[in-house]
Design an enzyme around this catalytic site. Sequence first.
Site, PDB file in Angstrom:
ATOM      1  N   LYS A  80     -43.948  -3.191  29.788  1.00 38.10           N
ATOM      2  CA  LYS A  80     -44.528  -3.690  28.530  1.00 38.10           C
ATOM      3  C   LYS A  80     -43.860  -4.994  28.092  1.00 38.10           C
ATOM      4  O   LYS A  80     -44.523  -5.998  27.852  1.00 38.10           O
ATOM      5  CB  LYS A  80     -44.373  -2.624  27.420  1.00 38.10           C
ATOM      6  N   ARG A  88     -46.021   5.618  18.846  1.00 38.63           N
ATOM      7  CA  ARG A  88     -45.362   6.428  19.860  1.00 38.63           C
ATOM      8  C   ARG A  88     -45.551   7.913  19.598  1.00 38.63           C
ATOM      9  O   ARG A  88     -45.030   8.745  20.337  1.00 38.63           O
ATOM     10  CB  ARG A  88     -43.853   6.164  19.803  1.00 38.63           C
ATOM     11  N   ARG A 148     -32.470  -2.427  35.330  1.00 38.37           N
ATOM     12  CA  ARG A 148     -32.788  -3.431  34.289  1.00 38.37           C
ATOM     13  C   ARG A 148     -31.523  -4.053  33.696  1.00 38.37           C
ATOM     14  O   ARG A 148     -30.543  -3.379  33.451  1.00 38.37           O
ATOM     15  CB  ARG A 148     -33.594  -2.785  33.165  1.00 38.37           C
ATOM     16  N   ARG A 196     -28.746  -1.697  28.957  1.00 36.21           N
ATOM     17  CA  ARG A 196     -29.045  -0.866  27.781  1.00 36.21           C
ATOM     18  C   ARG A 196     -28.366   0.487  27.907  1.00 36.21           C
ATOM     19  O   ARG A 196     -28.372   1.073  28.978  1.00 36.21           O
ATOM     20  CB  ARG A 196     -30.560  -0.677  27.651  1.00 36.21           C
ATOM     21  N   ARG A 237     -36.443  10.235  28.155  1.00 39.14           N
ATOM     22  CA  ARG A 237     -37.408   9.319  27.513  1.00 39.14           C
ATOM     23  C   ARG A 237     -38.800   9.509  28.096  1.00 39.14           C
ATOM     24  O   ARG A 237     -39.809   9.469  27.386  1.00 39.14           O
ATOM     25  CB  ARG A 237     -36.952   7.866  27.686  1.00 39.14           C
TER      26      ARG A 237
HETATM   27  P1  AP5 Z   1     -39.677  -3.743  30.934  1.00 37.99           P
HETATM   28  O1  AP5 Z   1     -40.681  -4.817  30.839  1.00 37.99           O
HETATM   29  O2  AP5 Z   1     -38.381  -3.914  30.220  1.00 37.99           O
HETATM   30  O3  AP5 Z   1     -40.338  -2.322  30.581  1.00 37.99           O
HETATM   31  P2  AP5 Z   1     -40.819  -1.715  29.197  1.00 37.99           P
HETATM   32  O4  AP5 Z   1     -42.108  -1.024  29.444  1.00 37.99           O
HETATM   33  O5  AP5 Z   1     -40.766  -2.745  28.125  1.00 37.99           O
HETATM   34  O6  AP5 Z   1     -39.708  -0.613  29.035  1.00 37.99           O
HETATM   35  P3  AP5 Z   1     -38.783  -0.092  27.859  1.00 37.99           P
HETATM   36  O7  AP5 Z   1     -37.757   0.774  28.529  1.00 37.99           O
HETATM   37  O8  AP5 Z   1     -38.291  -1.181  26.986  1.00 37.99           O
HETATM   38  O9  AP5 Z   1     -39.725   0.802  27.070  1.00 37.99           O
HETATM   39  P4  AP5 Z   1     -39.307   2.012  26.275  1.00 37.99           P
HETATM   40  O10 AP5 Z   1     -40.627   2.375  25.809  1.00 37.99           O
HETATM   41  O11 AP5 Z   1     -38.577   3.112  26.932  1.00 37.99           O
HETATM   42  O12 AP5 Z   1     -38.196   1.437  25.265  1.00 37.99           O
HETATM   43  P5  AP5 Z   1     -38.291   0.743  23.844  1.00 37.99           P
HETATM   44  O13 AP5 Z   1     -37.393  -0.396  23.851  1.00 37.99           O
HETATM   45  O14 AP5 Z   1     -39.687   0.581  23.422  1.00 37.99           O
HETATM   46  O15 AP5 Z   1     -39.383  -3.523  32.499  1.00 37.99           O
HETATM   47  C1  AP5 Z   1     -38.455  -2.571  32.961  1.00 37.99           C
HETATM   48  C2  AP5 Z   1     -37.759  -3.089  34.233  1.00 37.99           C
HETATM   49  O16 AP5 Z   1     -38.701  -3.206  35.290  1.00 37.99           O
HETATM   50  C3  AP5 Z   1     -37.136  -4.479  34.065  1.00 37.99           C
HETATM   51  O17 AP5 Z   1     -35.944  -4.552  34.784  1.00 37.99           O
HETATM   52  C4  AP5 Z   1     -38.191  -5.412  34.673  1.00 37.99           C
HETATM   53  O18 AP5 Z   1     -37.611  -6.593  35.187  1.00 37.99           O
HETATM   54  C5  AP5 Z   1     -38.809  -4.552  35.770  1.00 37.99           C
HETATM   55  N1  AP5 Z   1     -40.246  -4.828  35.962  1.00 37.99           N
HETATM   56  C6  AP5 Z   1     -41.179  -5.049  34.998  1.00 37.99           C
HETATM   57  N2  AP5 Z   1     -42.406  -5.249  35.533  1.00 37.99           N
HETATM   58  C7  AP5 Z   1     -42.234  -5.139  36.895  1.00 37.99           C
HETATM   59  C8  AP5 Z   1     -43.145  -5.249  37.998  1.00 37.99           C
HETATM   60  N3  AP5 Z   1     -44.462  -5.498  37.832  1.00 37.99           N
HETATM   61  N4  AP5 Z   1     -42.651  -5.073  39.242  1.00 37.99           N
HETATM   62  C9  AP5 Z   1     -41.308  -4.806  39.424  1.00 37.99           C
HETATM   63  N5  AP5 Z   1     -40.411  -4.696  38.427  1.00 37.99           N
HETATM   64  C10 AP5 Z   1     -40.860  -4.858  37.157  1.00 37.99           C
HETATM   65  O19 AP5 Z   1     -37.684   1.908  22.941  1.00 37.99           O
HETATM   66  C11 AP5 Z   1     -36.331   2.287  23.032  1.00 37.99           C
HETATM   67  C12 AP5 Z   1     -36.022   3.419  22.066  1.00 37.99           C
HETATM   68  O20 AP5 Z   1     -36.262   2.989  20.728  1.00 37.99           O
HETATM   69  C13 AP5 Z   1     -36.875   4.689  22.220  1.00 37.99           C
HETATM   70  O21 AP5 Z   1     -36.373   5.555  23.205  1.00 37.99           O
HETATM   71  C14 AP5 Z   1     -36.782   5.271  20.803  1.00 37.99           C
HETATM   72  O22 AP5 Z   1     -35.552   5.908  20.616  1.00 37.99           O
HETATM   73  C15 AP5 Z   1     -36.828   4.041  19.939  1.00 37.99           C
HETATM   74  N6  AP5 Z   1     -38.208   3.664  19.548  1.00 37.99           N
HETATM   75  C16 AP5 Z   1     -38.884   2.558  19.914  1.00 37.99           C
HETATM   76  N7  AP5 Z   1     -40.122   2.551  19.377  1.00 37.99           N
HETATM   77  C17 AP5 Z   1     -40.238   3.690  18.646  1.00 37.99           C
HETATM   78  C18 AP5 Z   1     -41.282   4.262  17.868  1.00 37.99           C
HETATM   79  N8  AP5 Z   1     -42.470   3.663  17.731  1.00 37.99           N
HETATM   80  N9  AP5 Z   1     -41.044   5.455  17.270  1.00 37.99           N
HETATM   81  C19 AP5 Z   1     -39.865   6.075  17.383  1.00 37.99           C
HETATM   82  N10 AP5 Z   1     -38.831   5.605  18.116  1.00 37.99           N
HETATM   83  C20 AP5 Z   1     -39.011   4.410  18.749  1.00 37.99           C
END
Ligand code: AP5
Length: 219
Positions: A18, A91, A126, A155, A166
């Site tokens: 994402k 979420r 990552r 992270r 997660r």
């Molecule tokens: P990346 O682009 O970073 O992936 P992402 O989908 O953004 O993953 P996140 O881990 O950030 O999502 P998440 O939903 O778990 O965490 P969030 O920060 O939202 O890519 C990942 C890796 O893959 C990178 O190394 C990248 O280089 C590589 N990659 C990407 N595309 C690729 C491709 N095509 N091919 C190969 N490699 C690739 O949330 C974190 C925490 O915050 C949650 O656990 C929760 O505690 C809290 N939180 C956030 N939002 C809410 C909400 N709405 N409600 C309640 N709690 C929340």
Amino acid sequence: SKSEPLKVMISGAPASGKGTQCELIYGLVHISTGDLLRAEVSSGTEIGNKAKEFMNSGKLIPDEIVTAMVTARLSRQDAKEKGWLLDGYPRSFAQARSLEELNVRPDIYIVLDVPDEILIDRCVGRRLDPVTGRIYHVKNFPPESDEIKARLVTRSDDTEEKVKSRLEVYKQNAAAISSTYTSITNKLDGNRPKEVVFKDIDSLLSQVQKDKTAKLAKP
Ligand code: AP5
């Protein structure tokens, strides 16, 4: 001709790409709840202190905290003028309901689909650049220079064990959320090179923008 700003939601499991795709999408205001929460944690705010424990254990932060944060951000002028790209929200079913009640509806709901075993490898590899905010991966997207490499951080929730919990949380909520957006859902194969995934997203967004403009032009 007049054009209405786009409203986009991007969804998918942890590490489905994402944030990486959002780096490639220009013009819209990128609102990532994960990034907003990590900023609160690192500046030690009240929200940050509350969120820390949940994030560290891979659990969701209570709905009311995140919803207040998102609705405040969405109501700012830049988001209204340029349109928005909501990443990581809603979420839970309750979060989706909150937006519906506020009449906040996206034009399109994009879901990135990636197999579980690949997600784990992506999380564990990552790295983030605290200076630019850019996302790297030790194998897939290594940093461009030794200078960047030296400052990359991991992270705290990117261990194999935490990724698994997660992923469980994501799976428990996914169906209930997507039921709200069935008619505007576009599921994409996220297990392809990032430029290839982006090409699909880019043409989807162009099409949606075109449809919106056409609707607006109708007498
Ligand atoms: P990346 O682009 O970073 O992936 P992402 O989908 O953004 O993953 P996140 O881990 O950030 O999502 P998440 O939903 O778990 O965490 P969030 O920060 O939202 O890519 C990942 C890796 O893959 C990178 O190394 C990248 O280089 C590589 N990659 C990407 N595309 C690729 C491709 N095509 N091919 C190969 N490699 C690739 O949330 C974190 C925490 O915050 C949650 O656990 C929760 O505690 C809290 N939180 C956030 N939002 C809410 C909400 N709405 N409600 C309640 N709690 C929340």
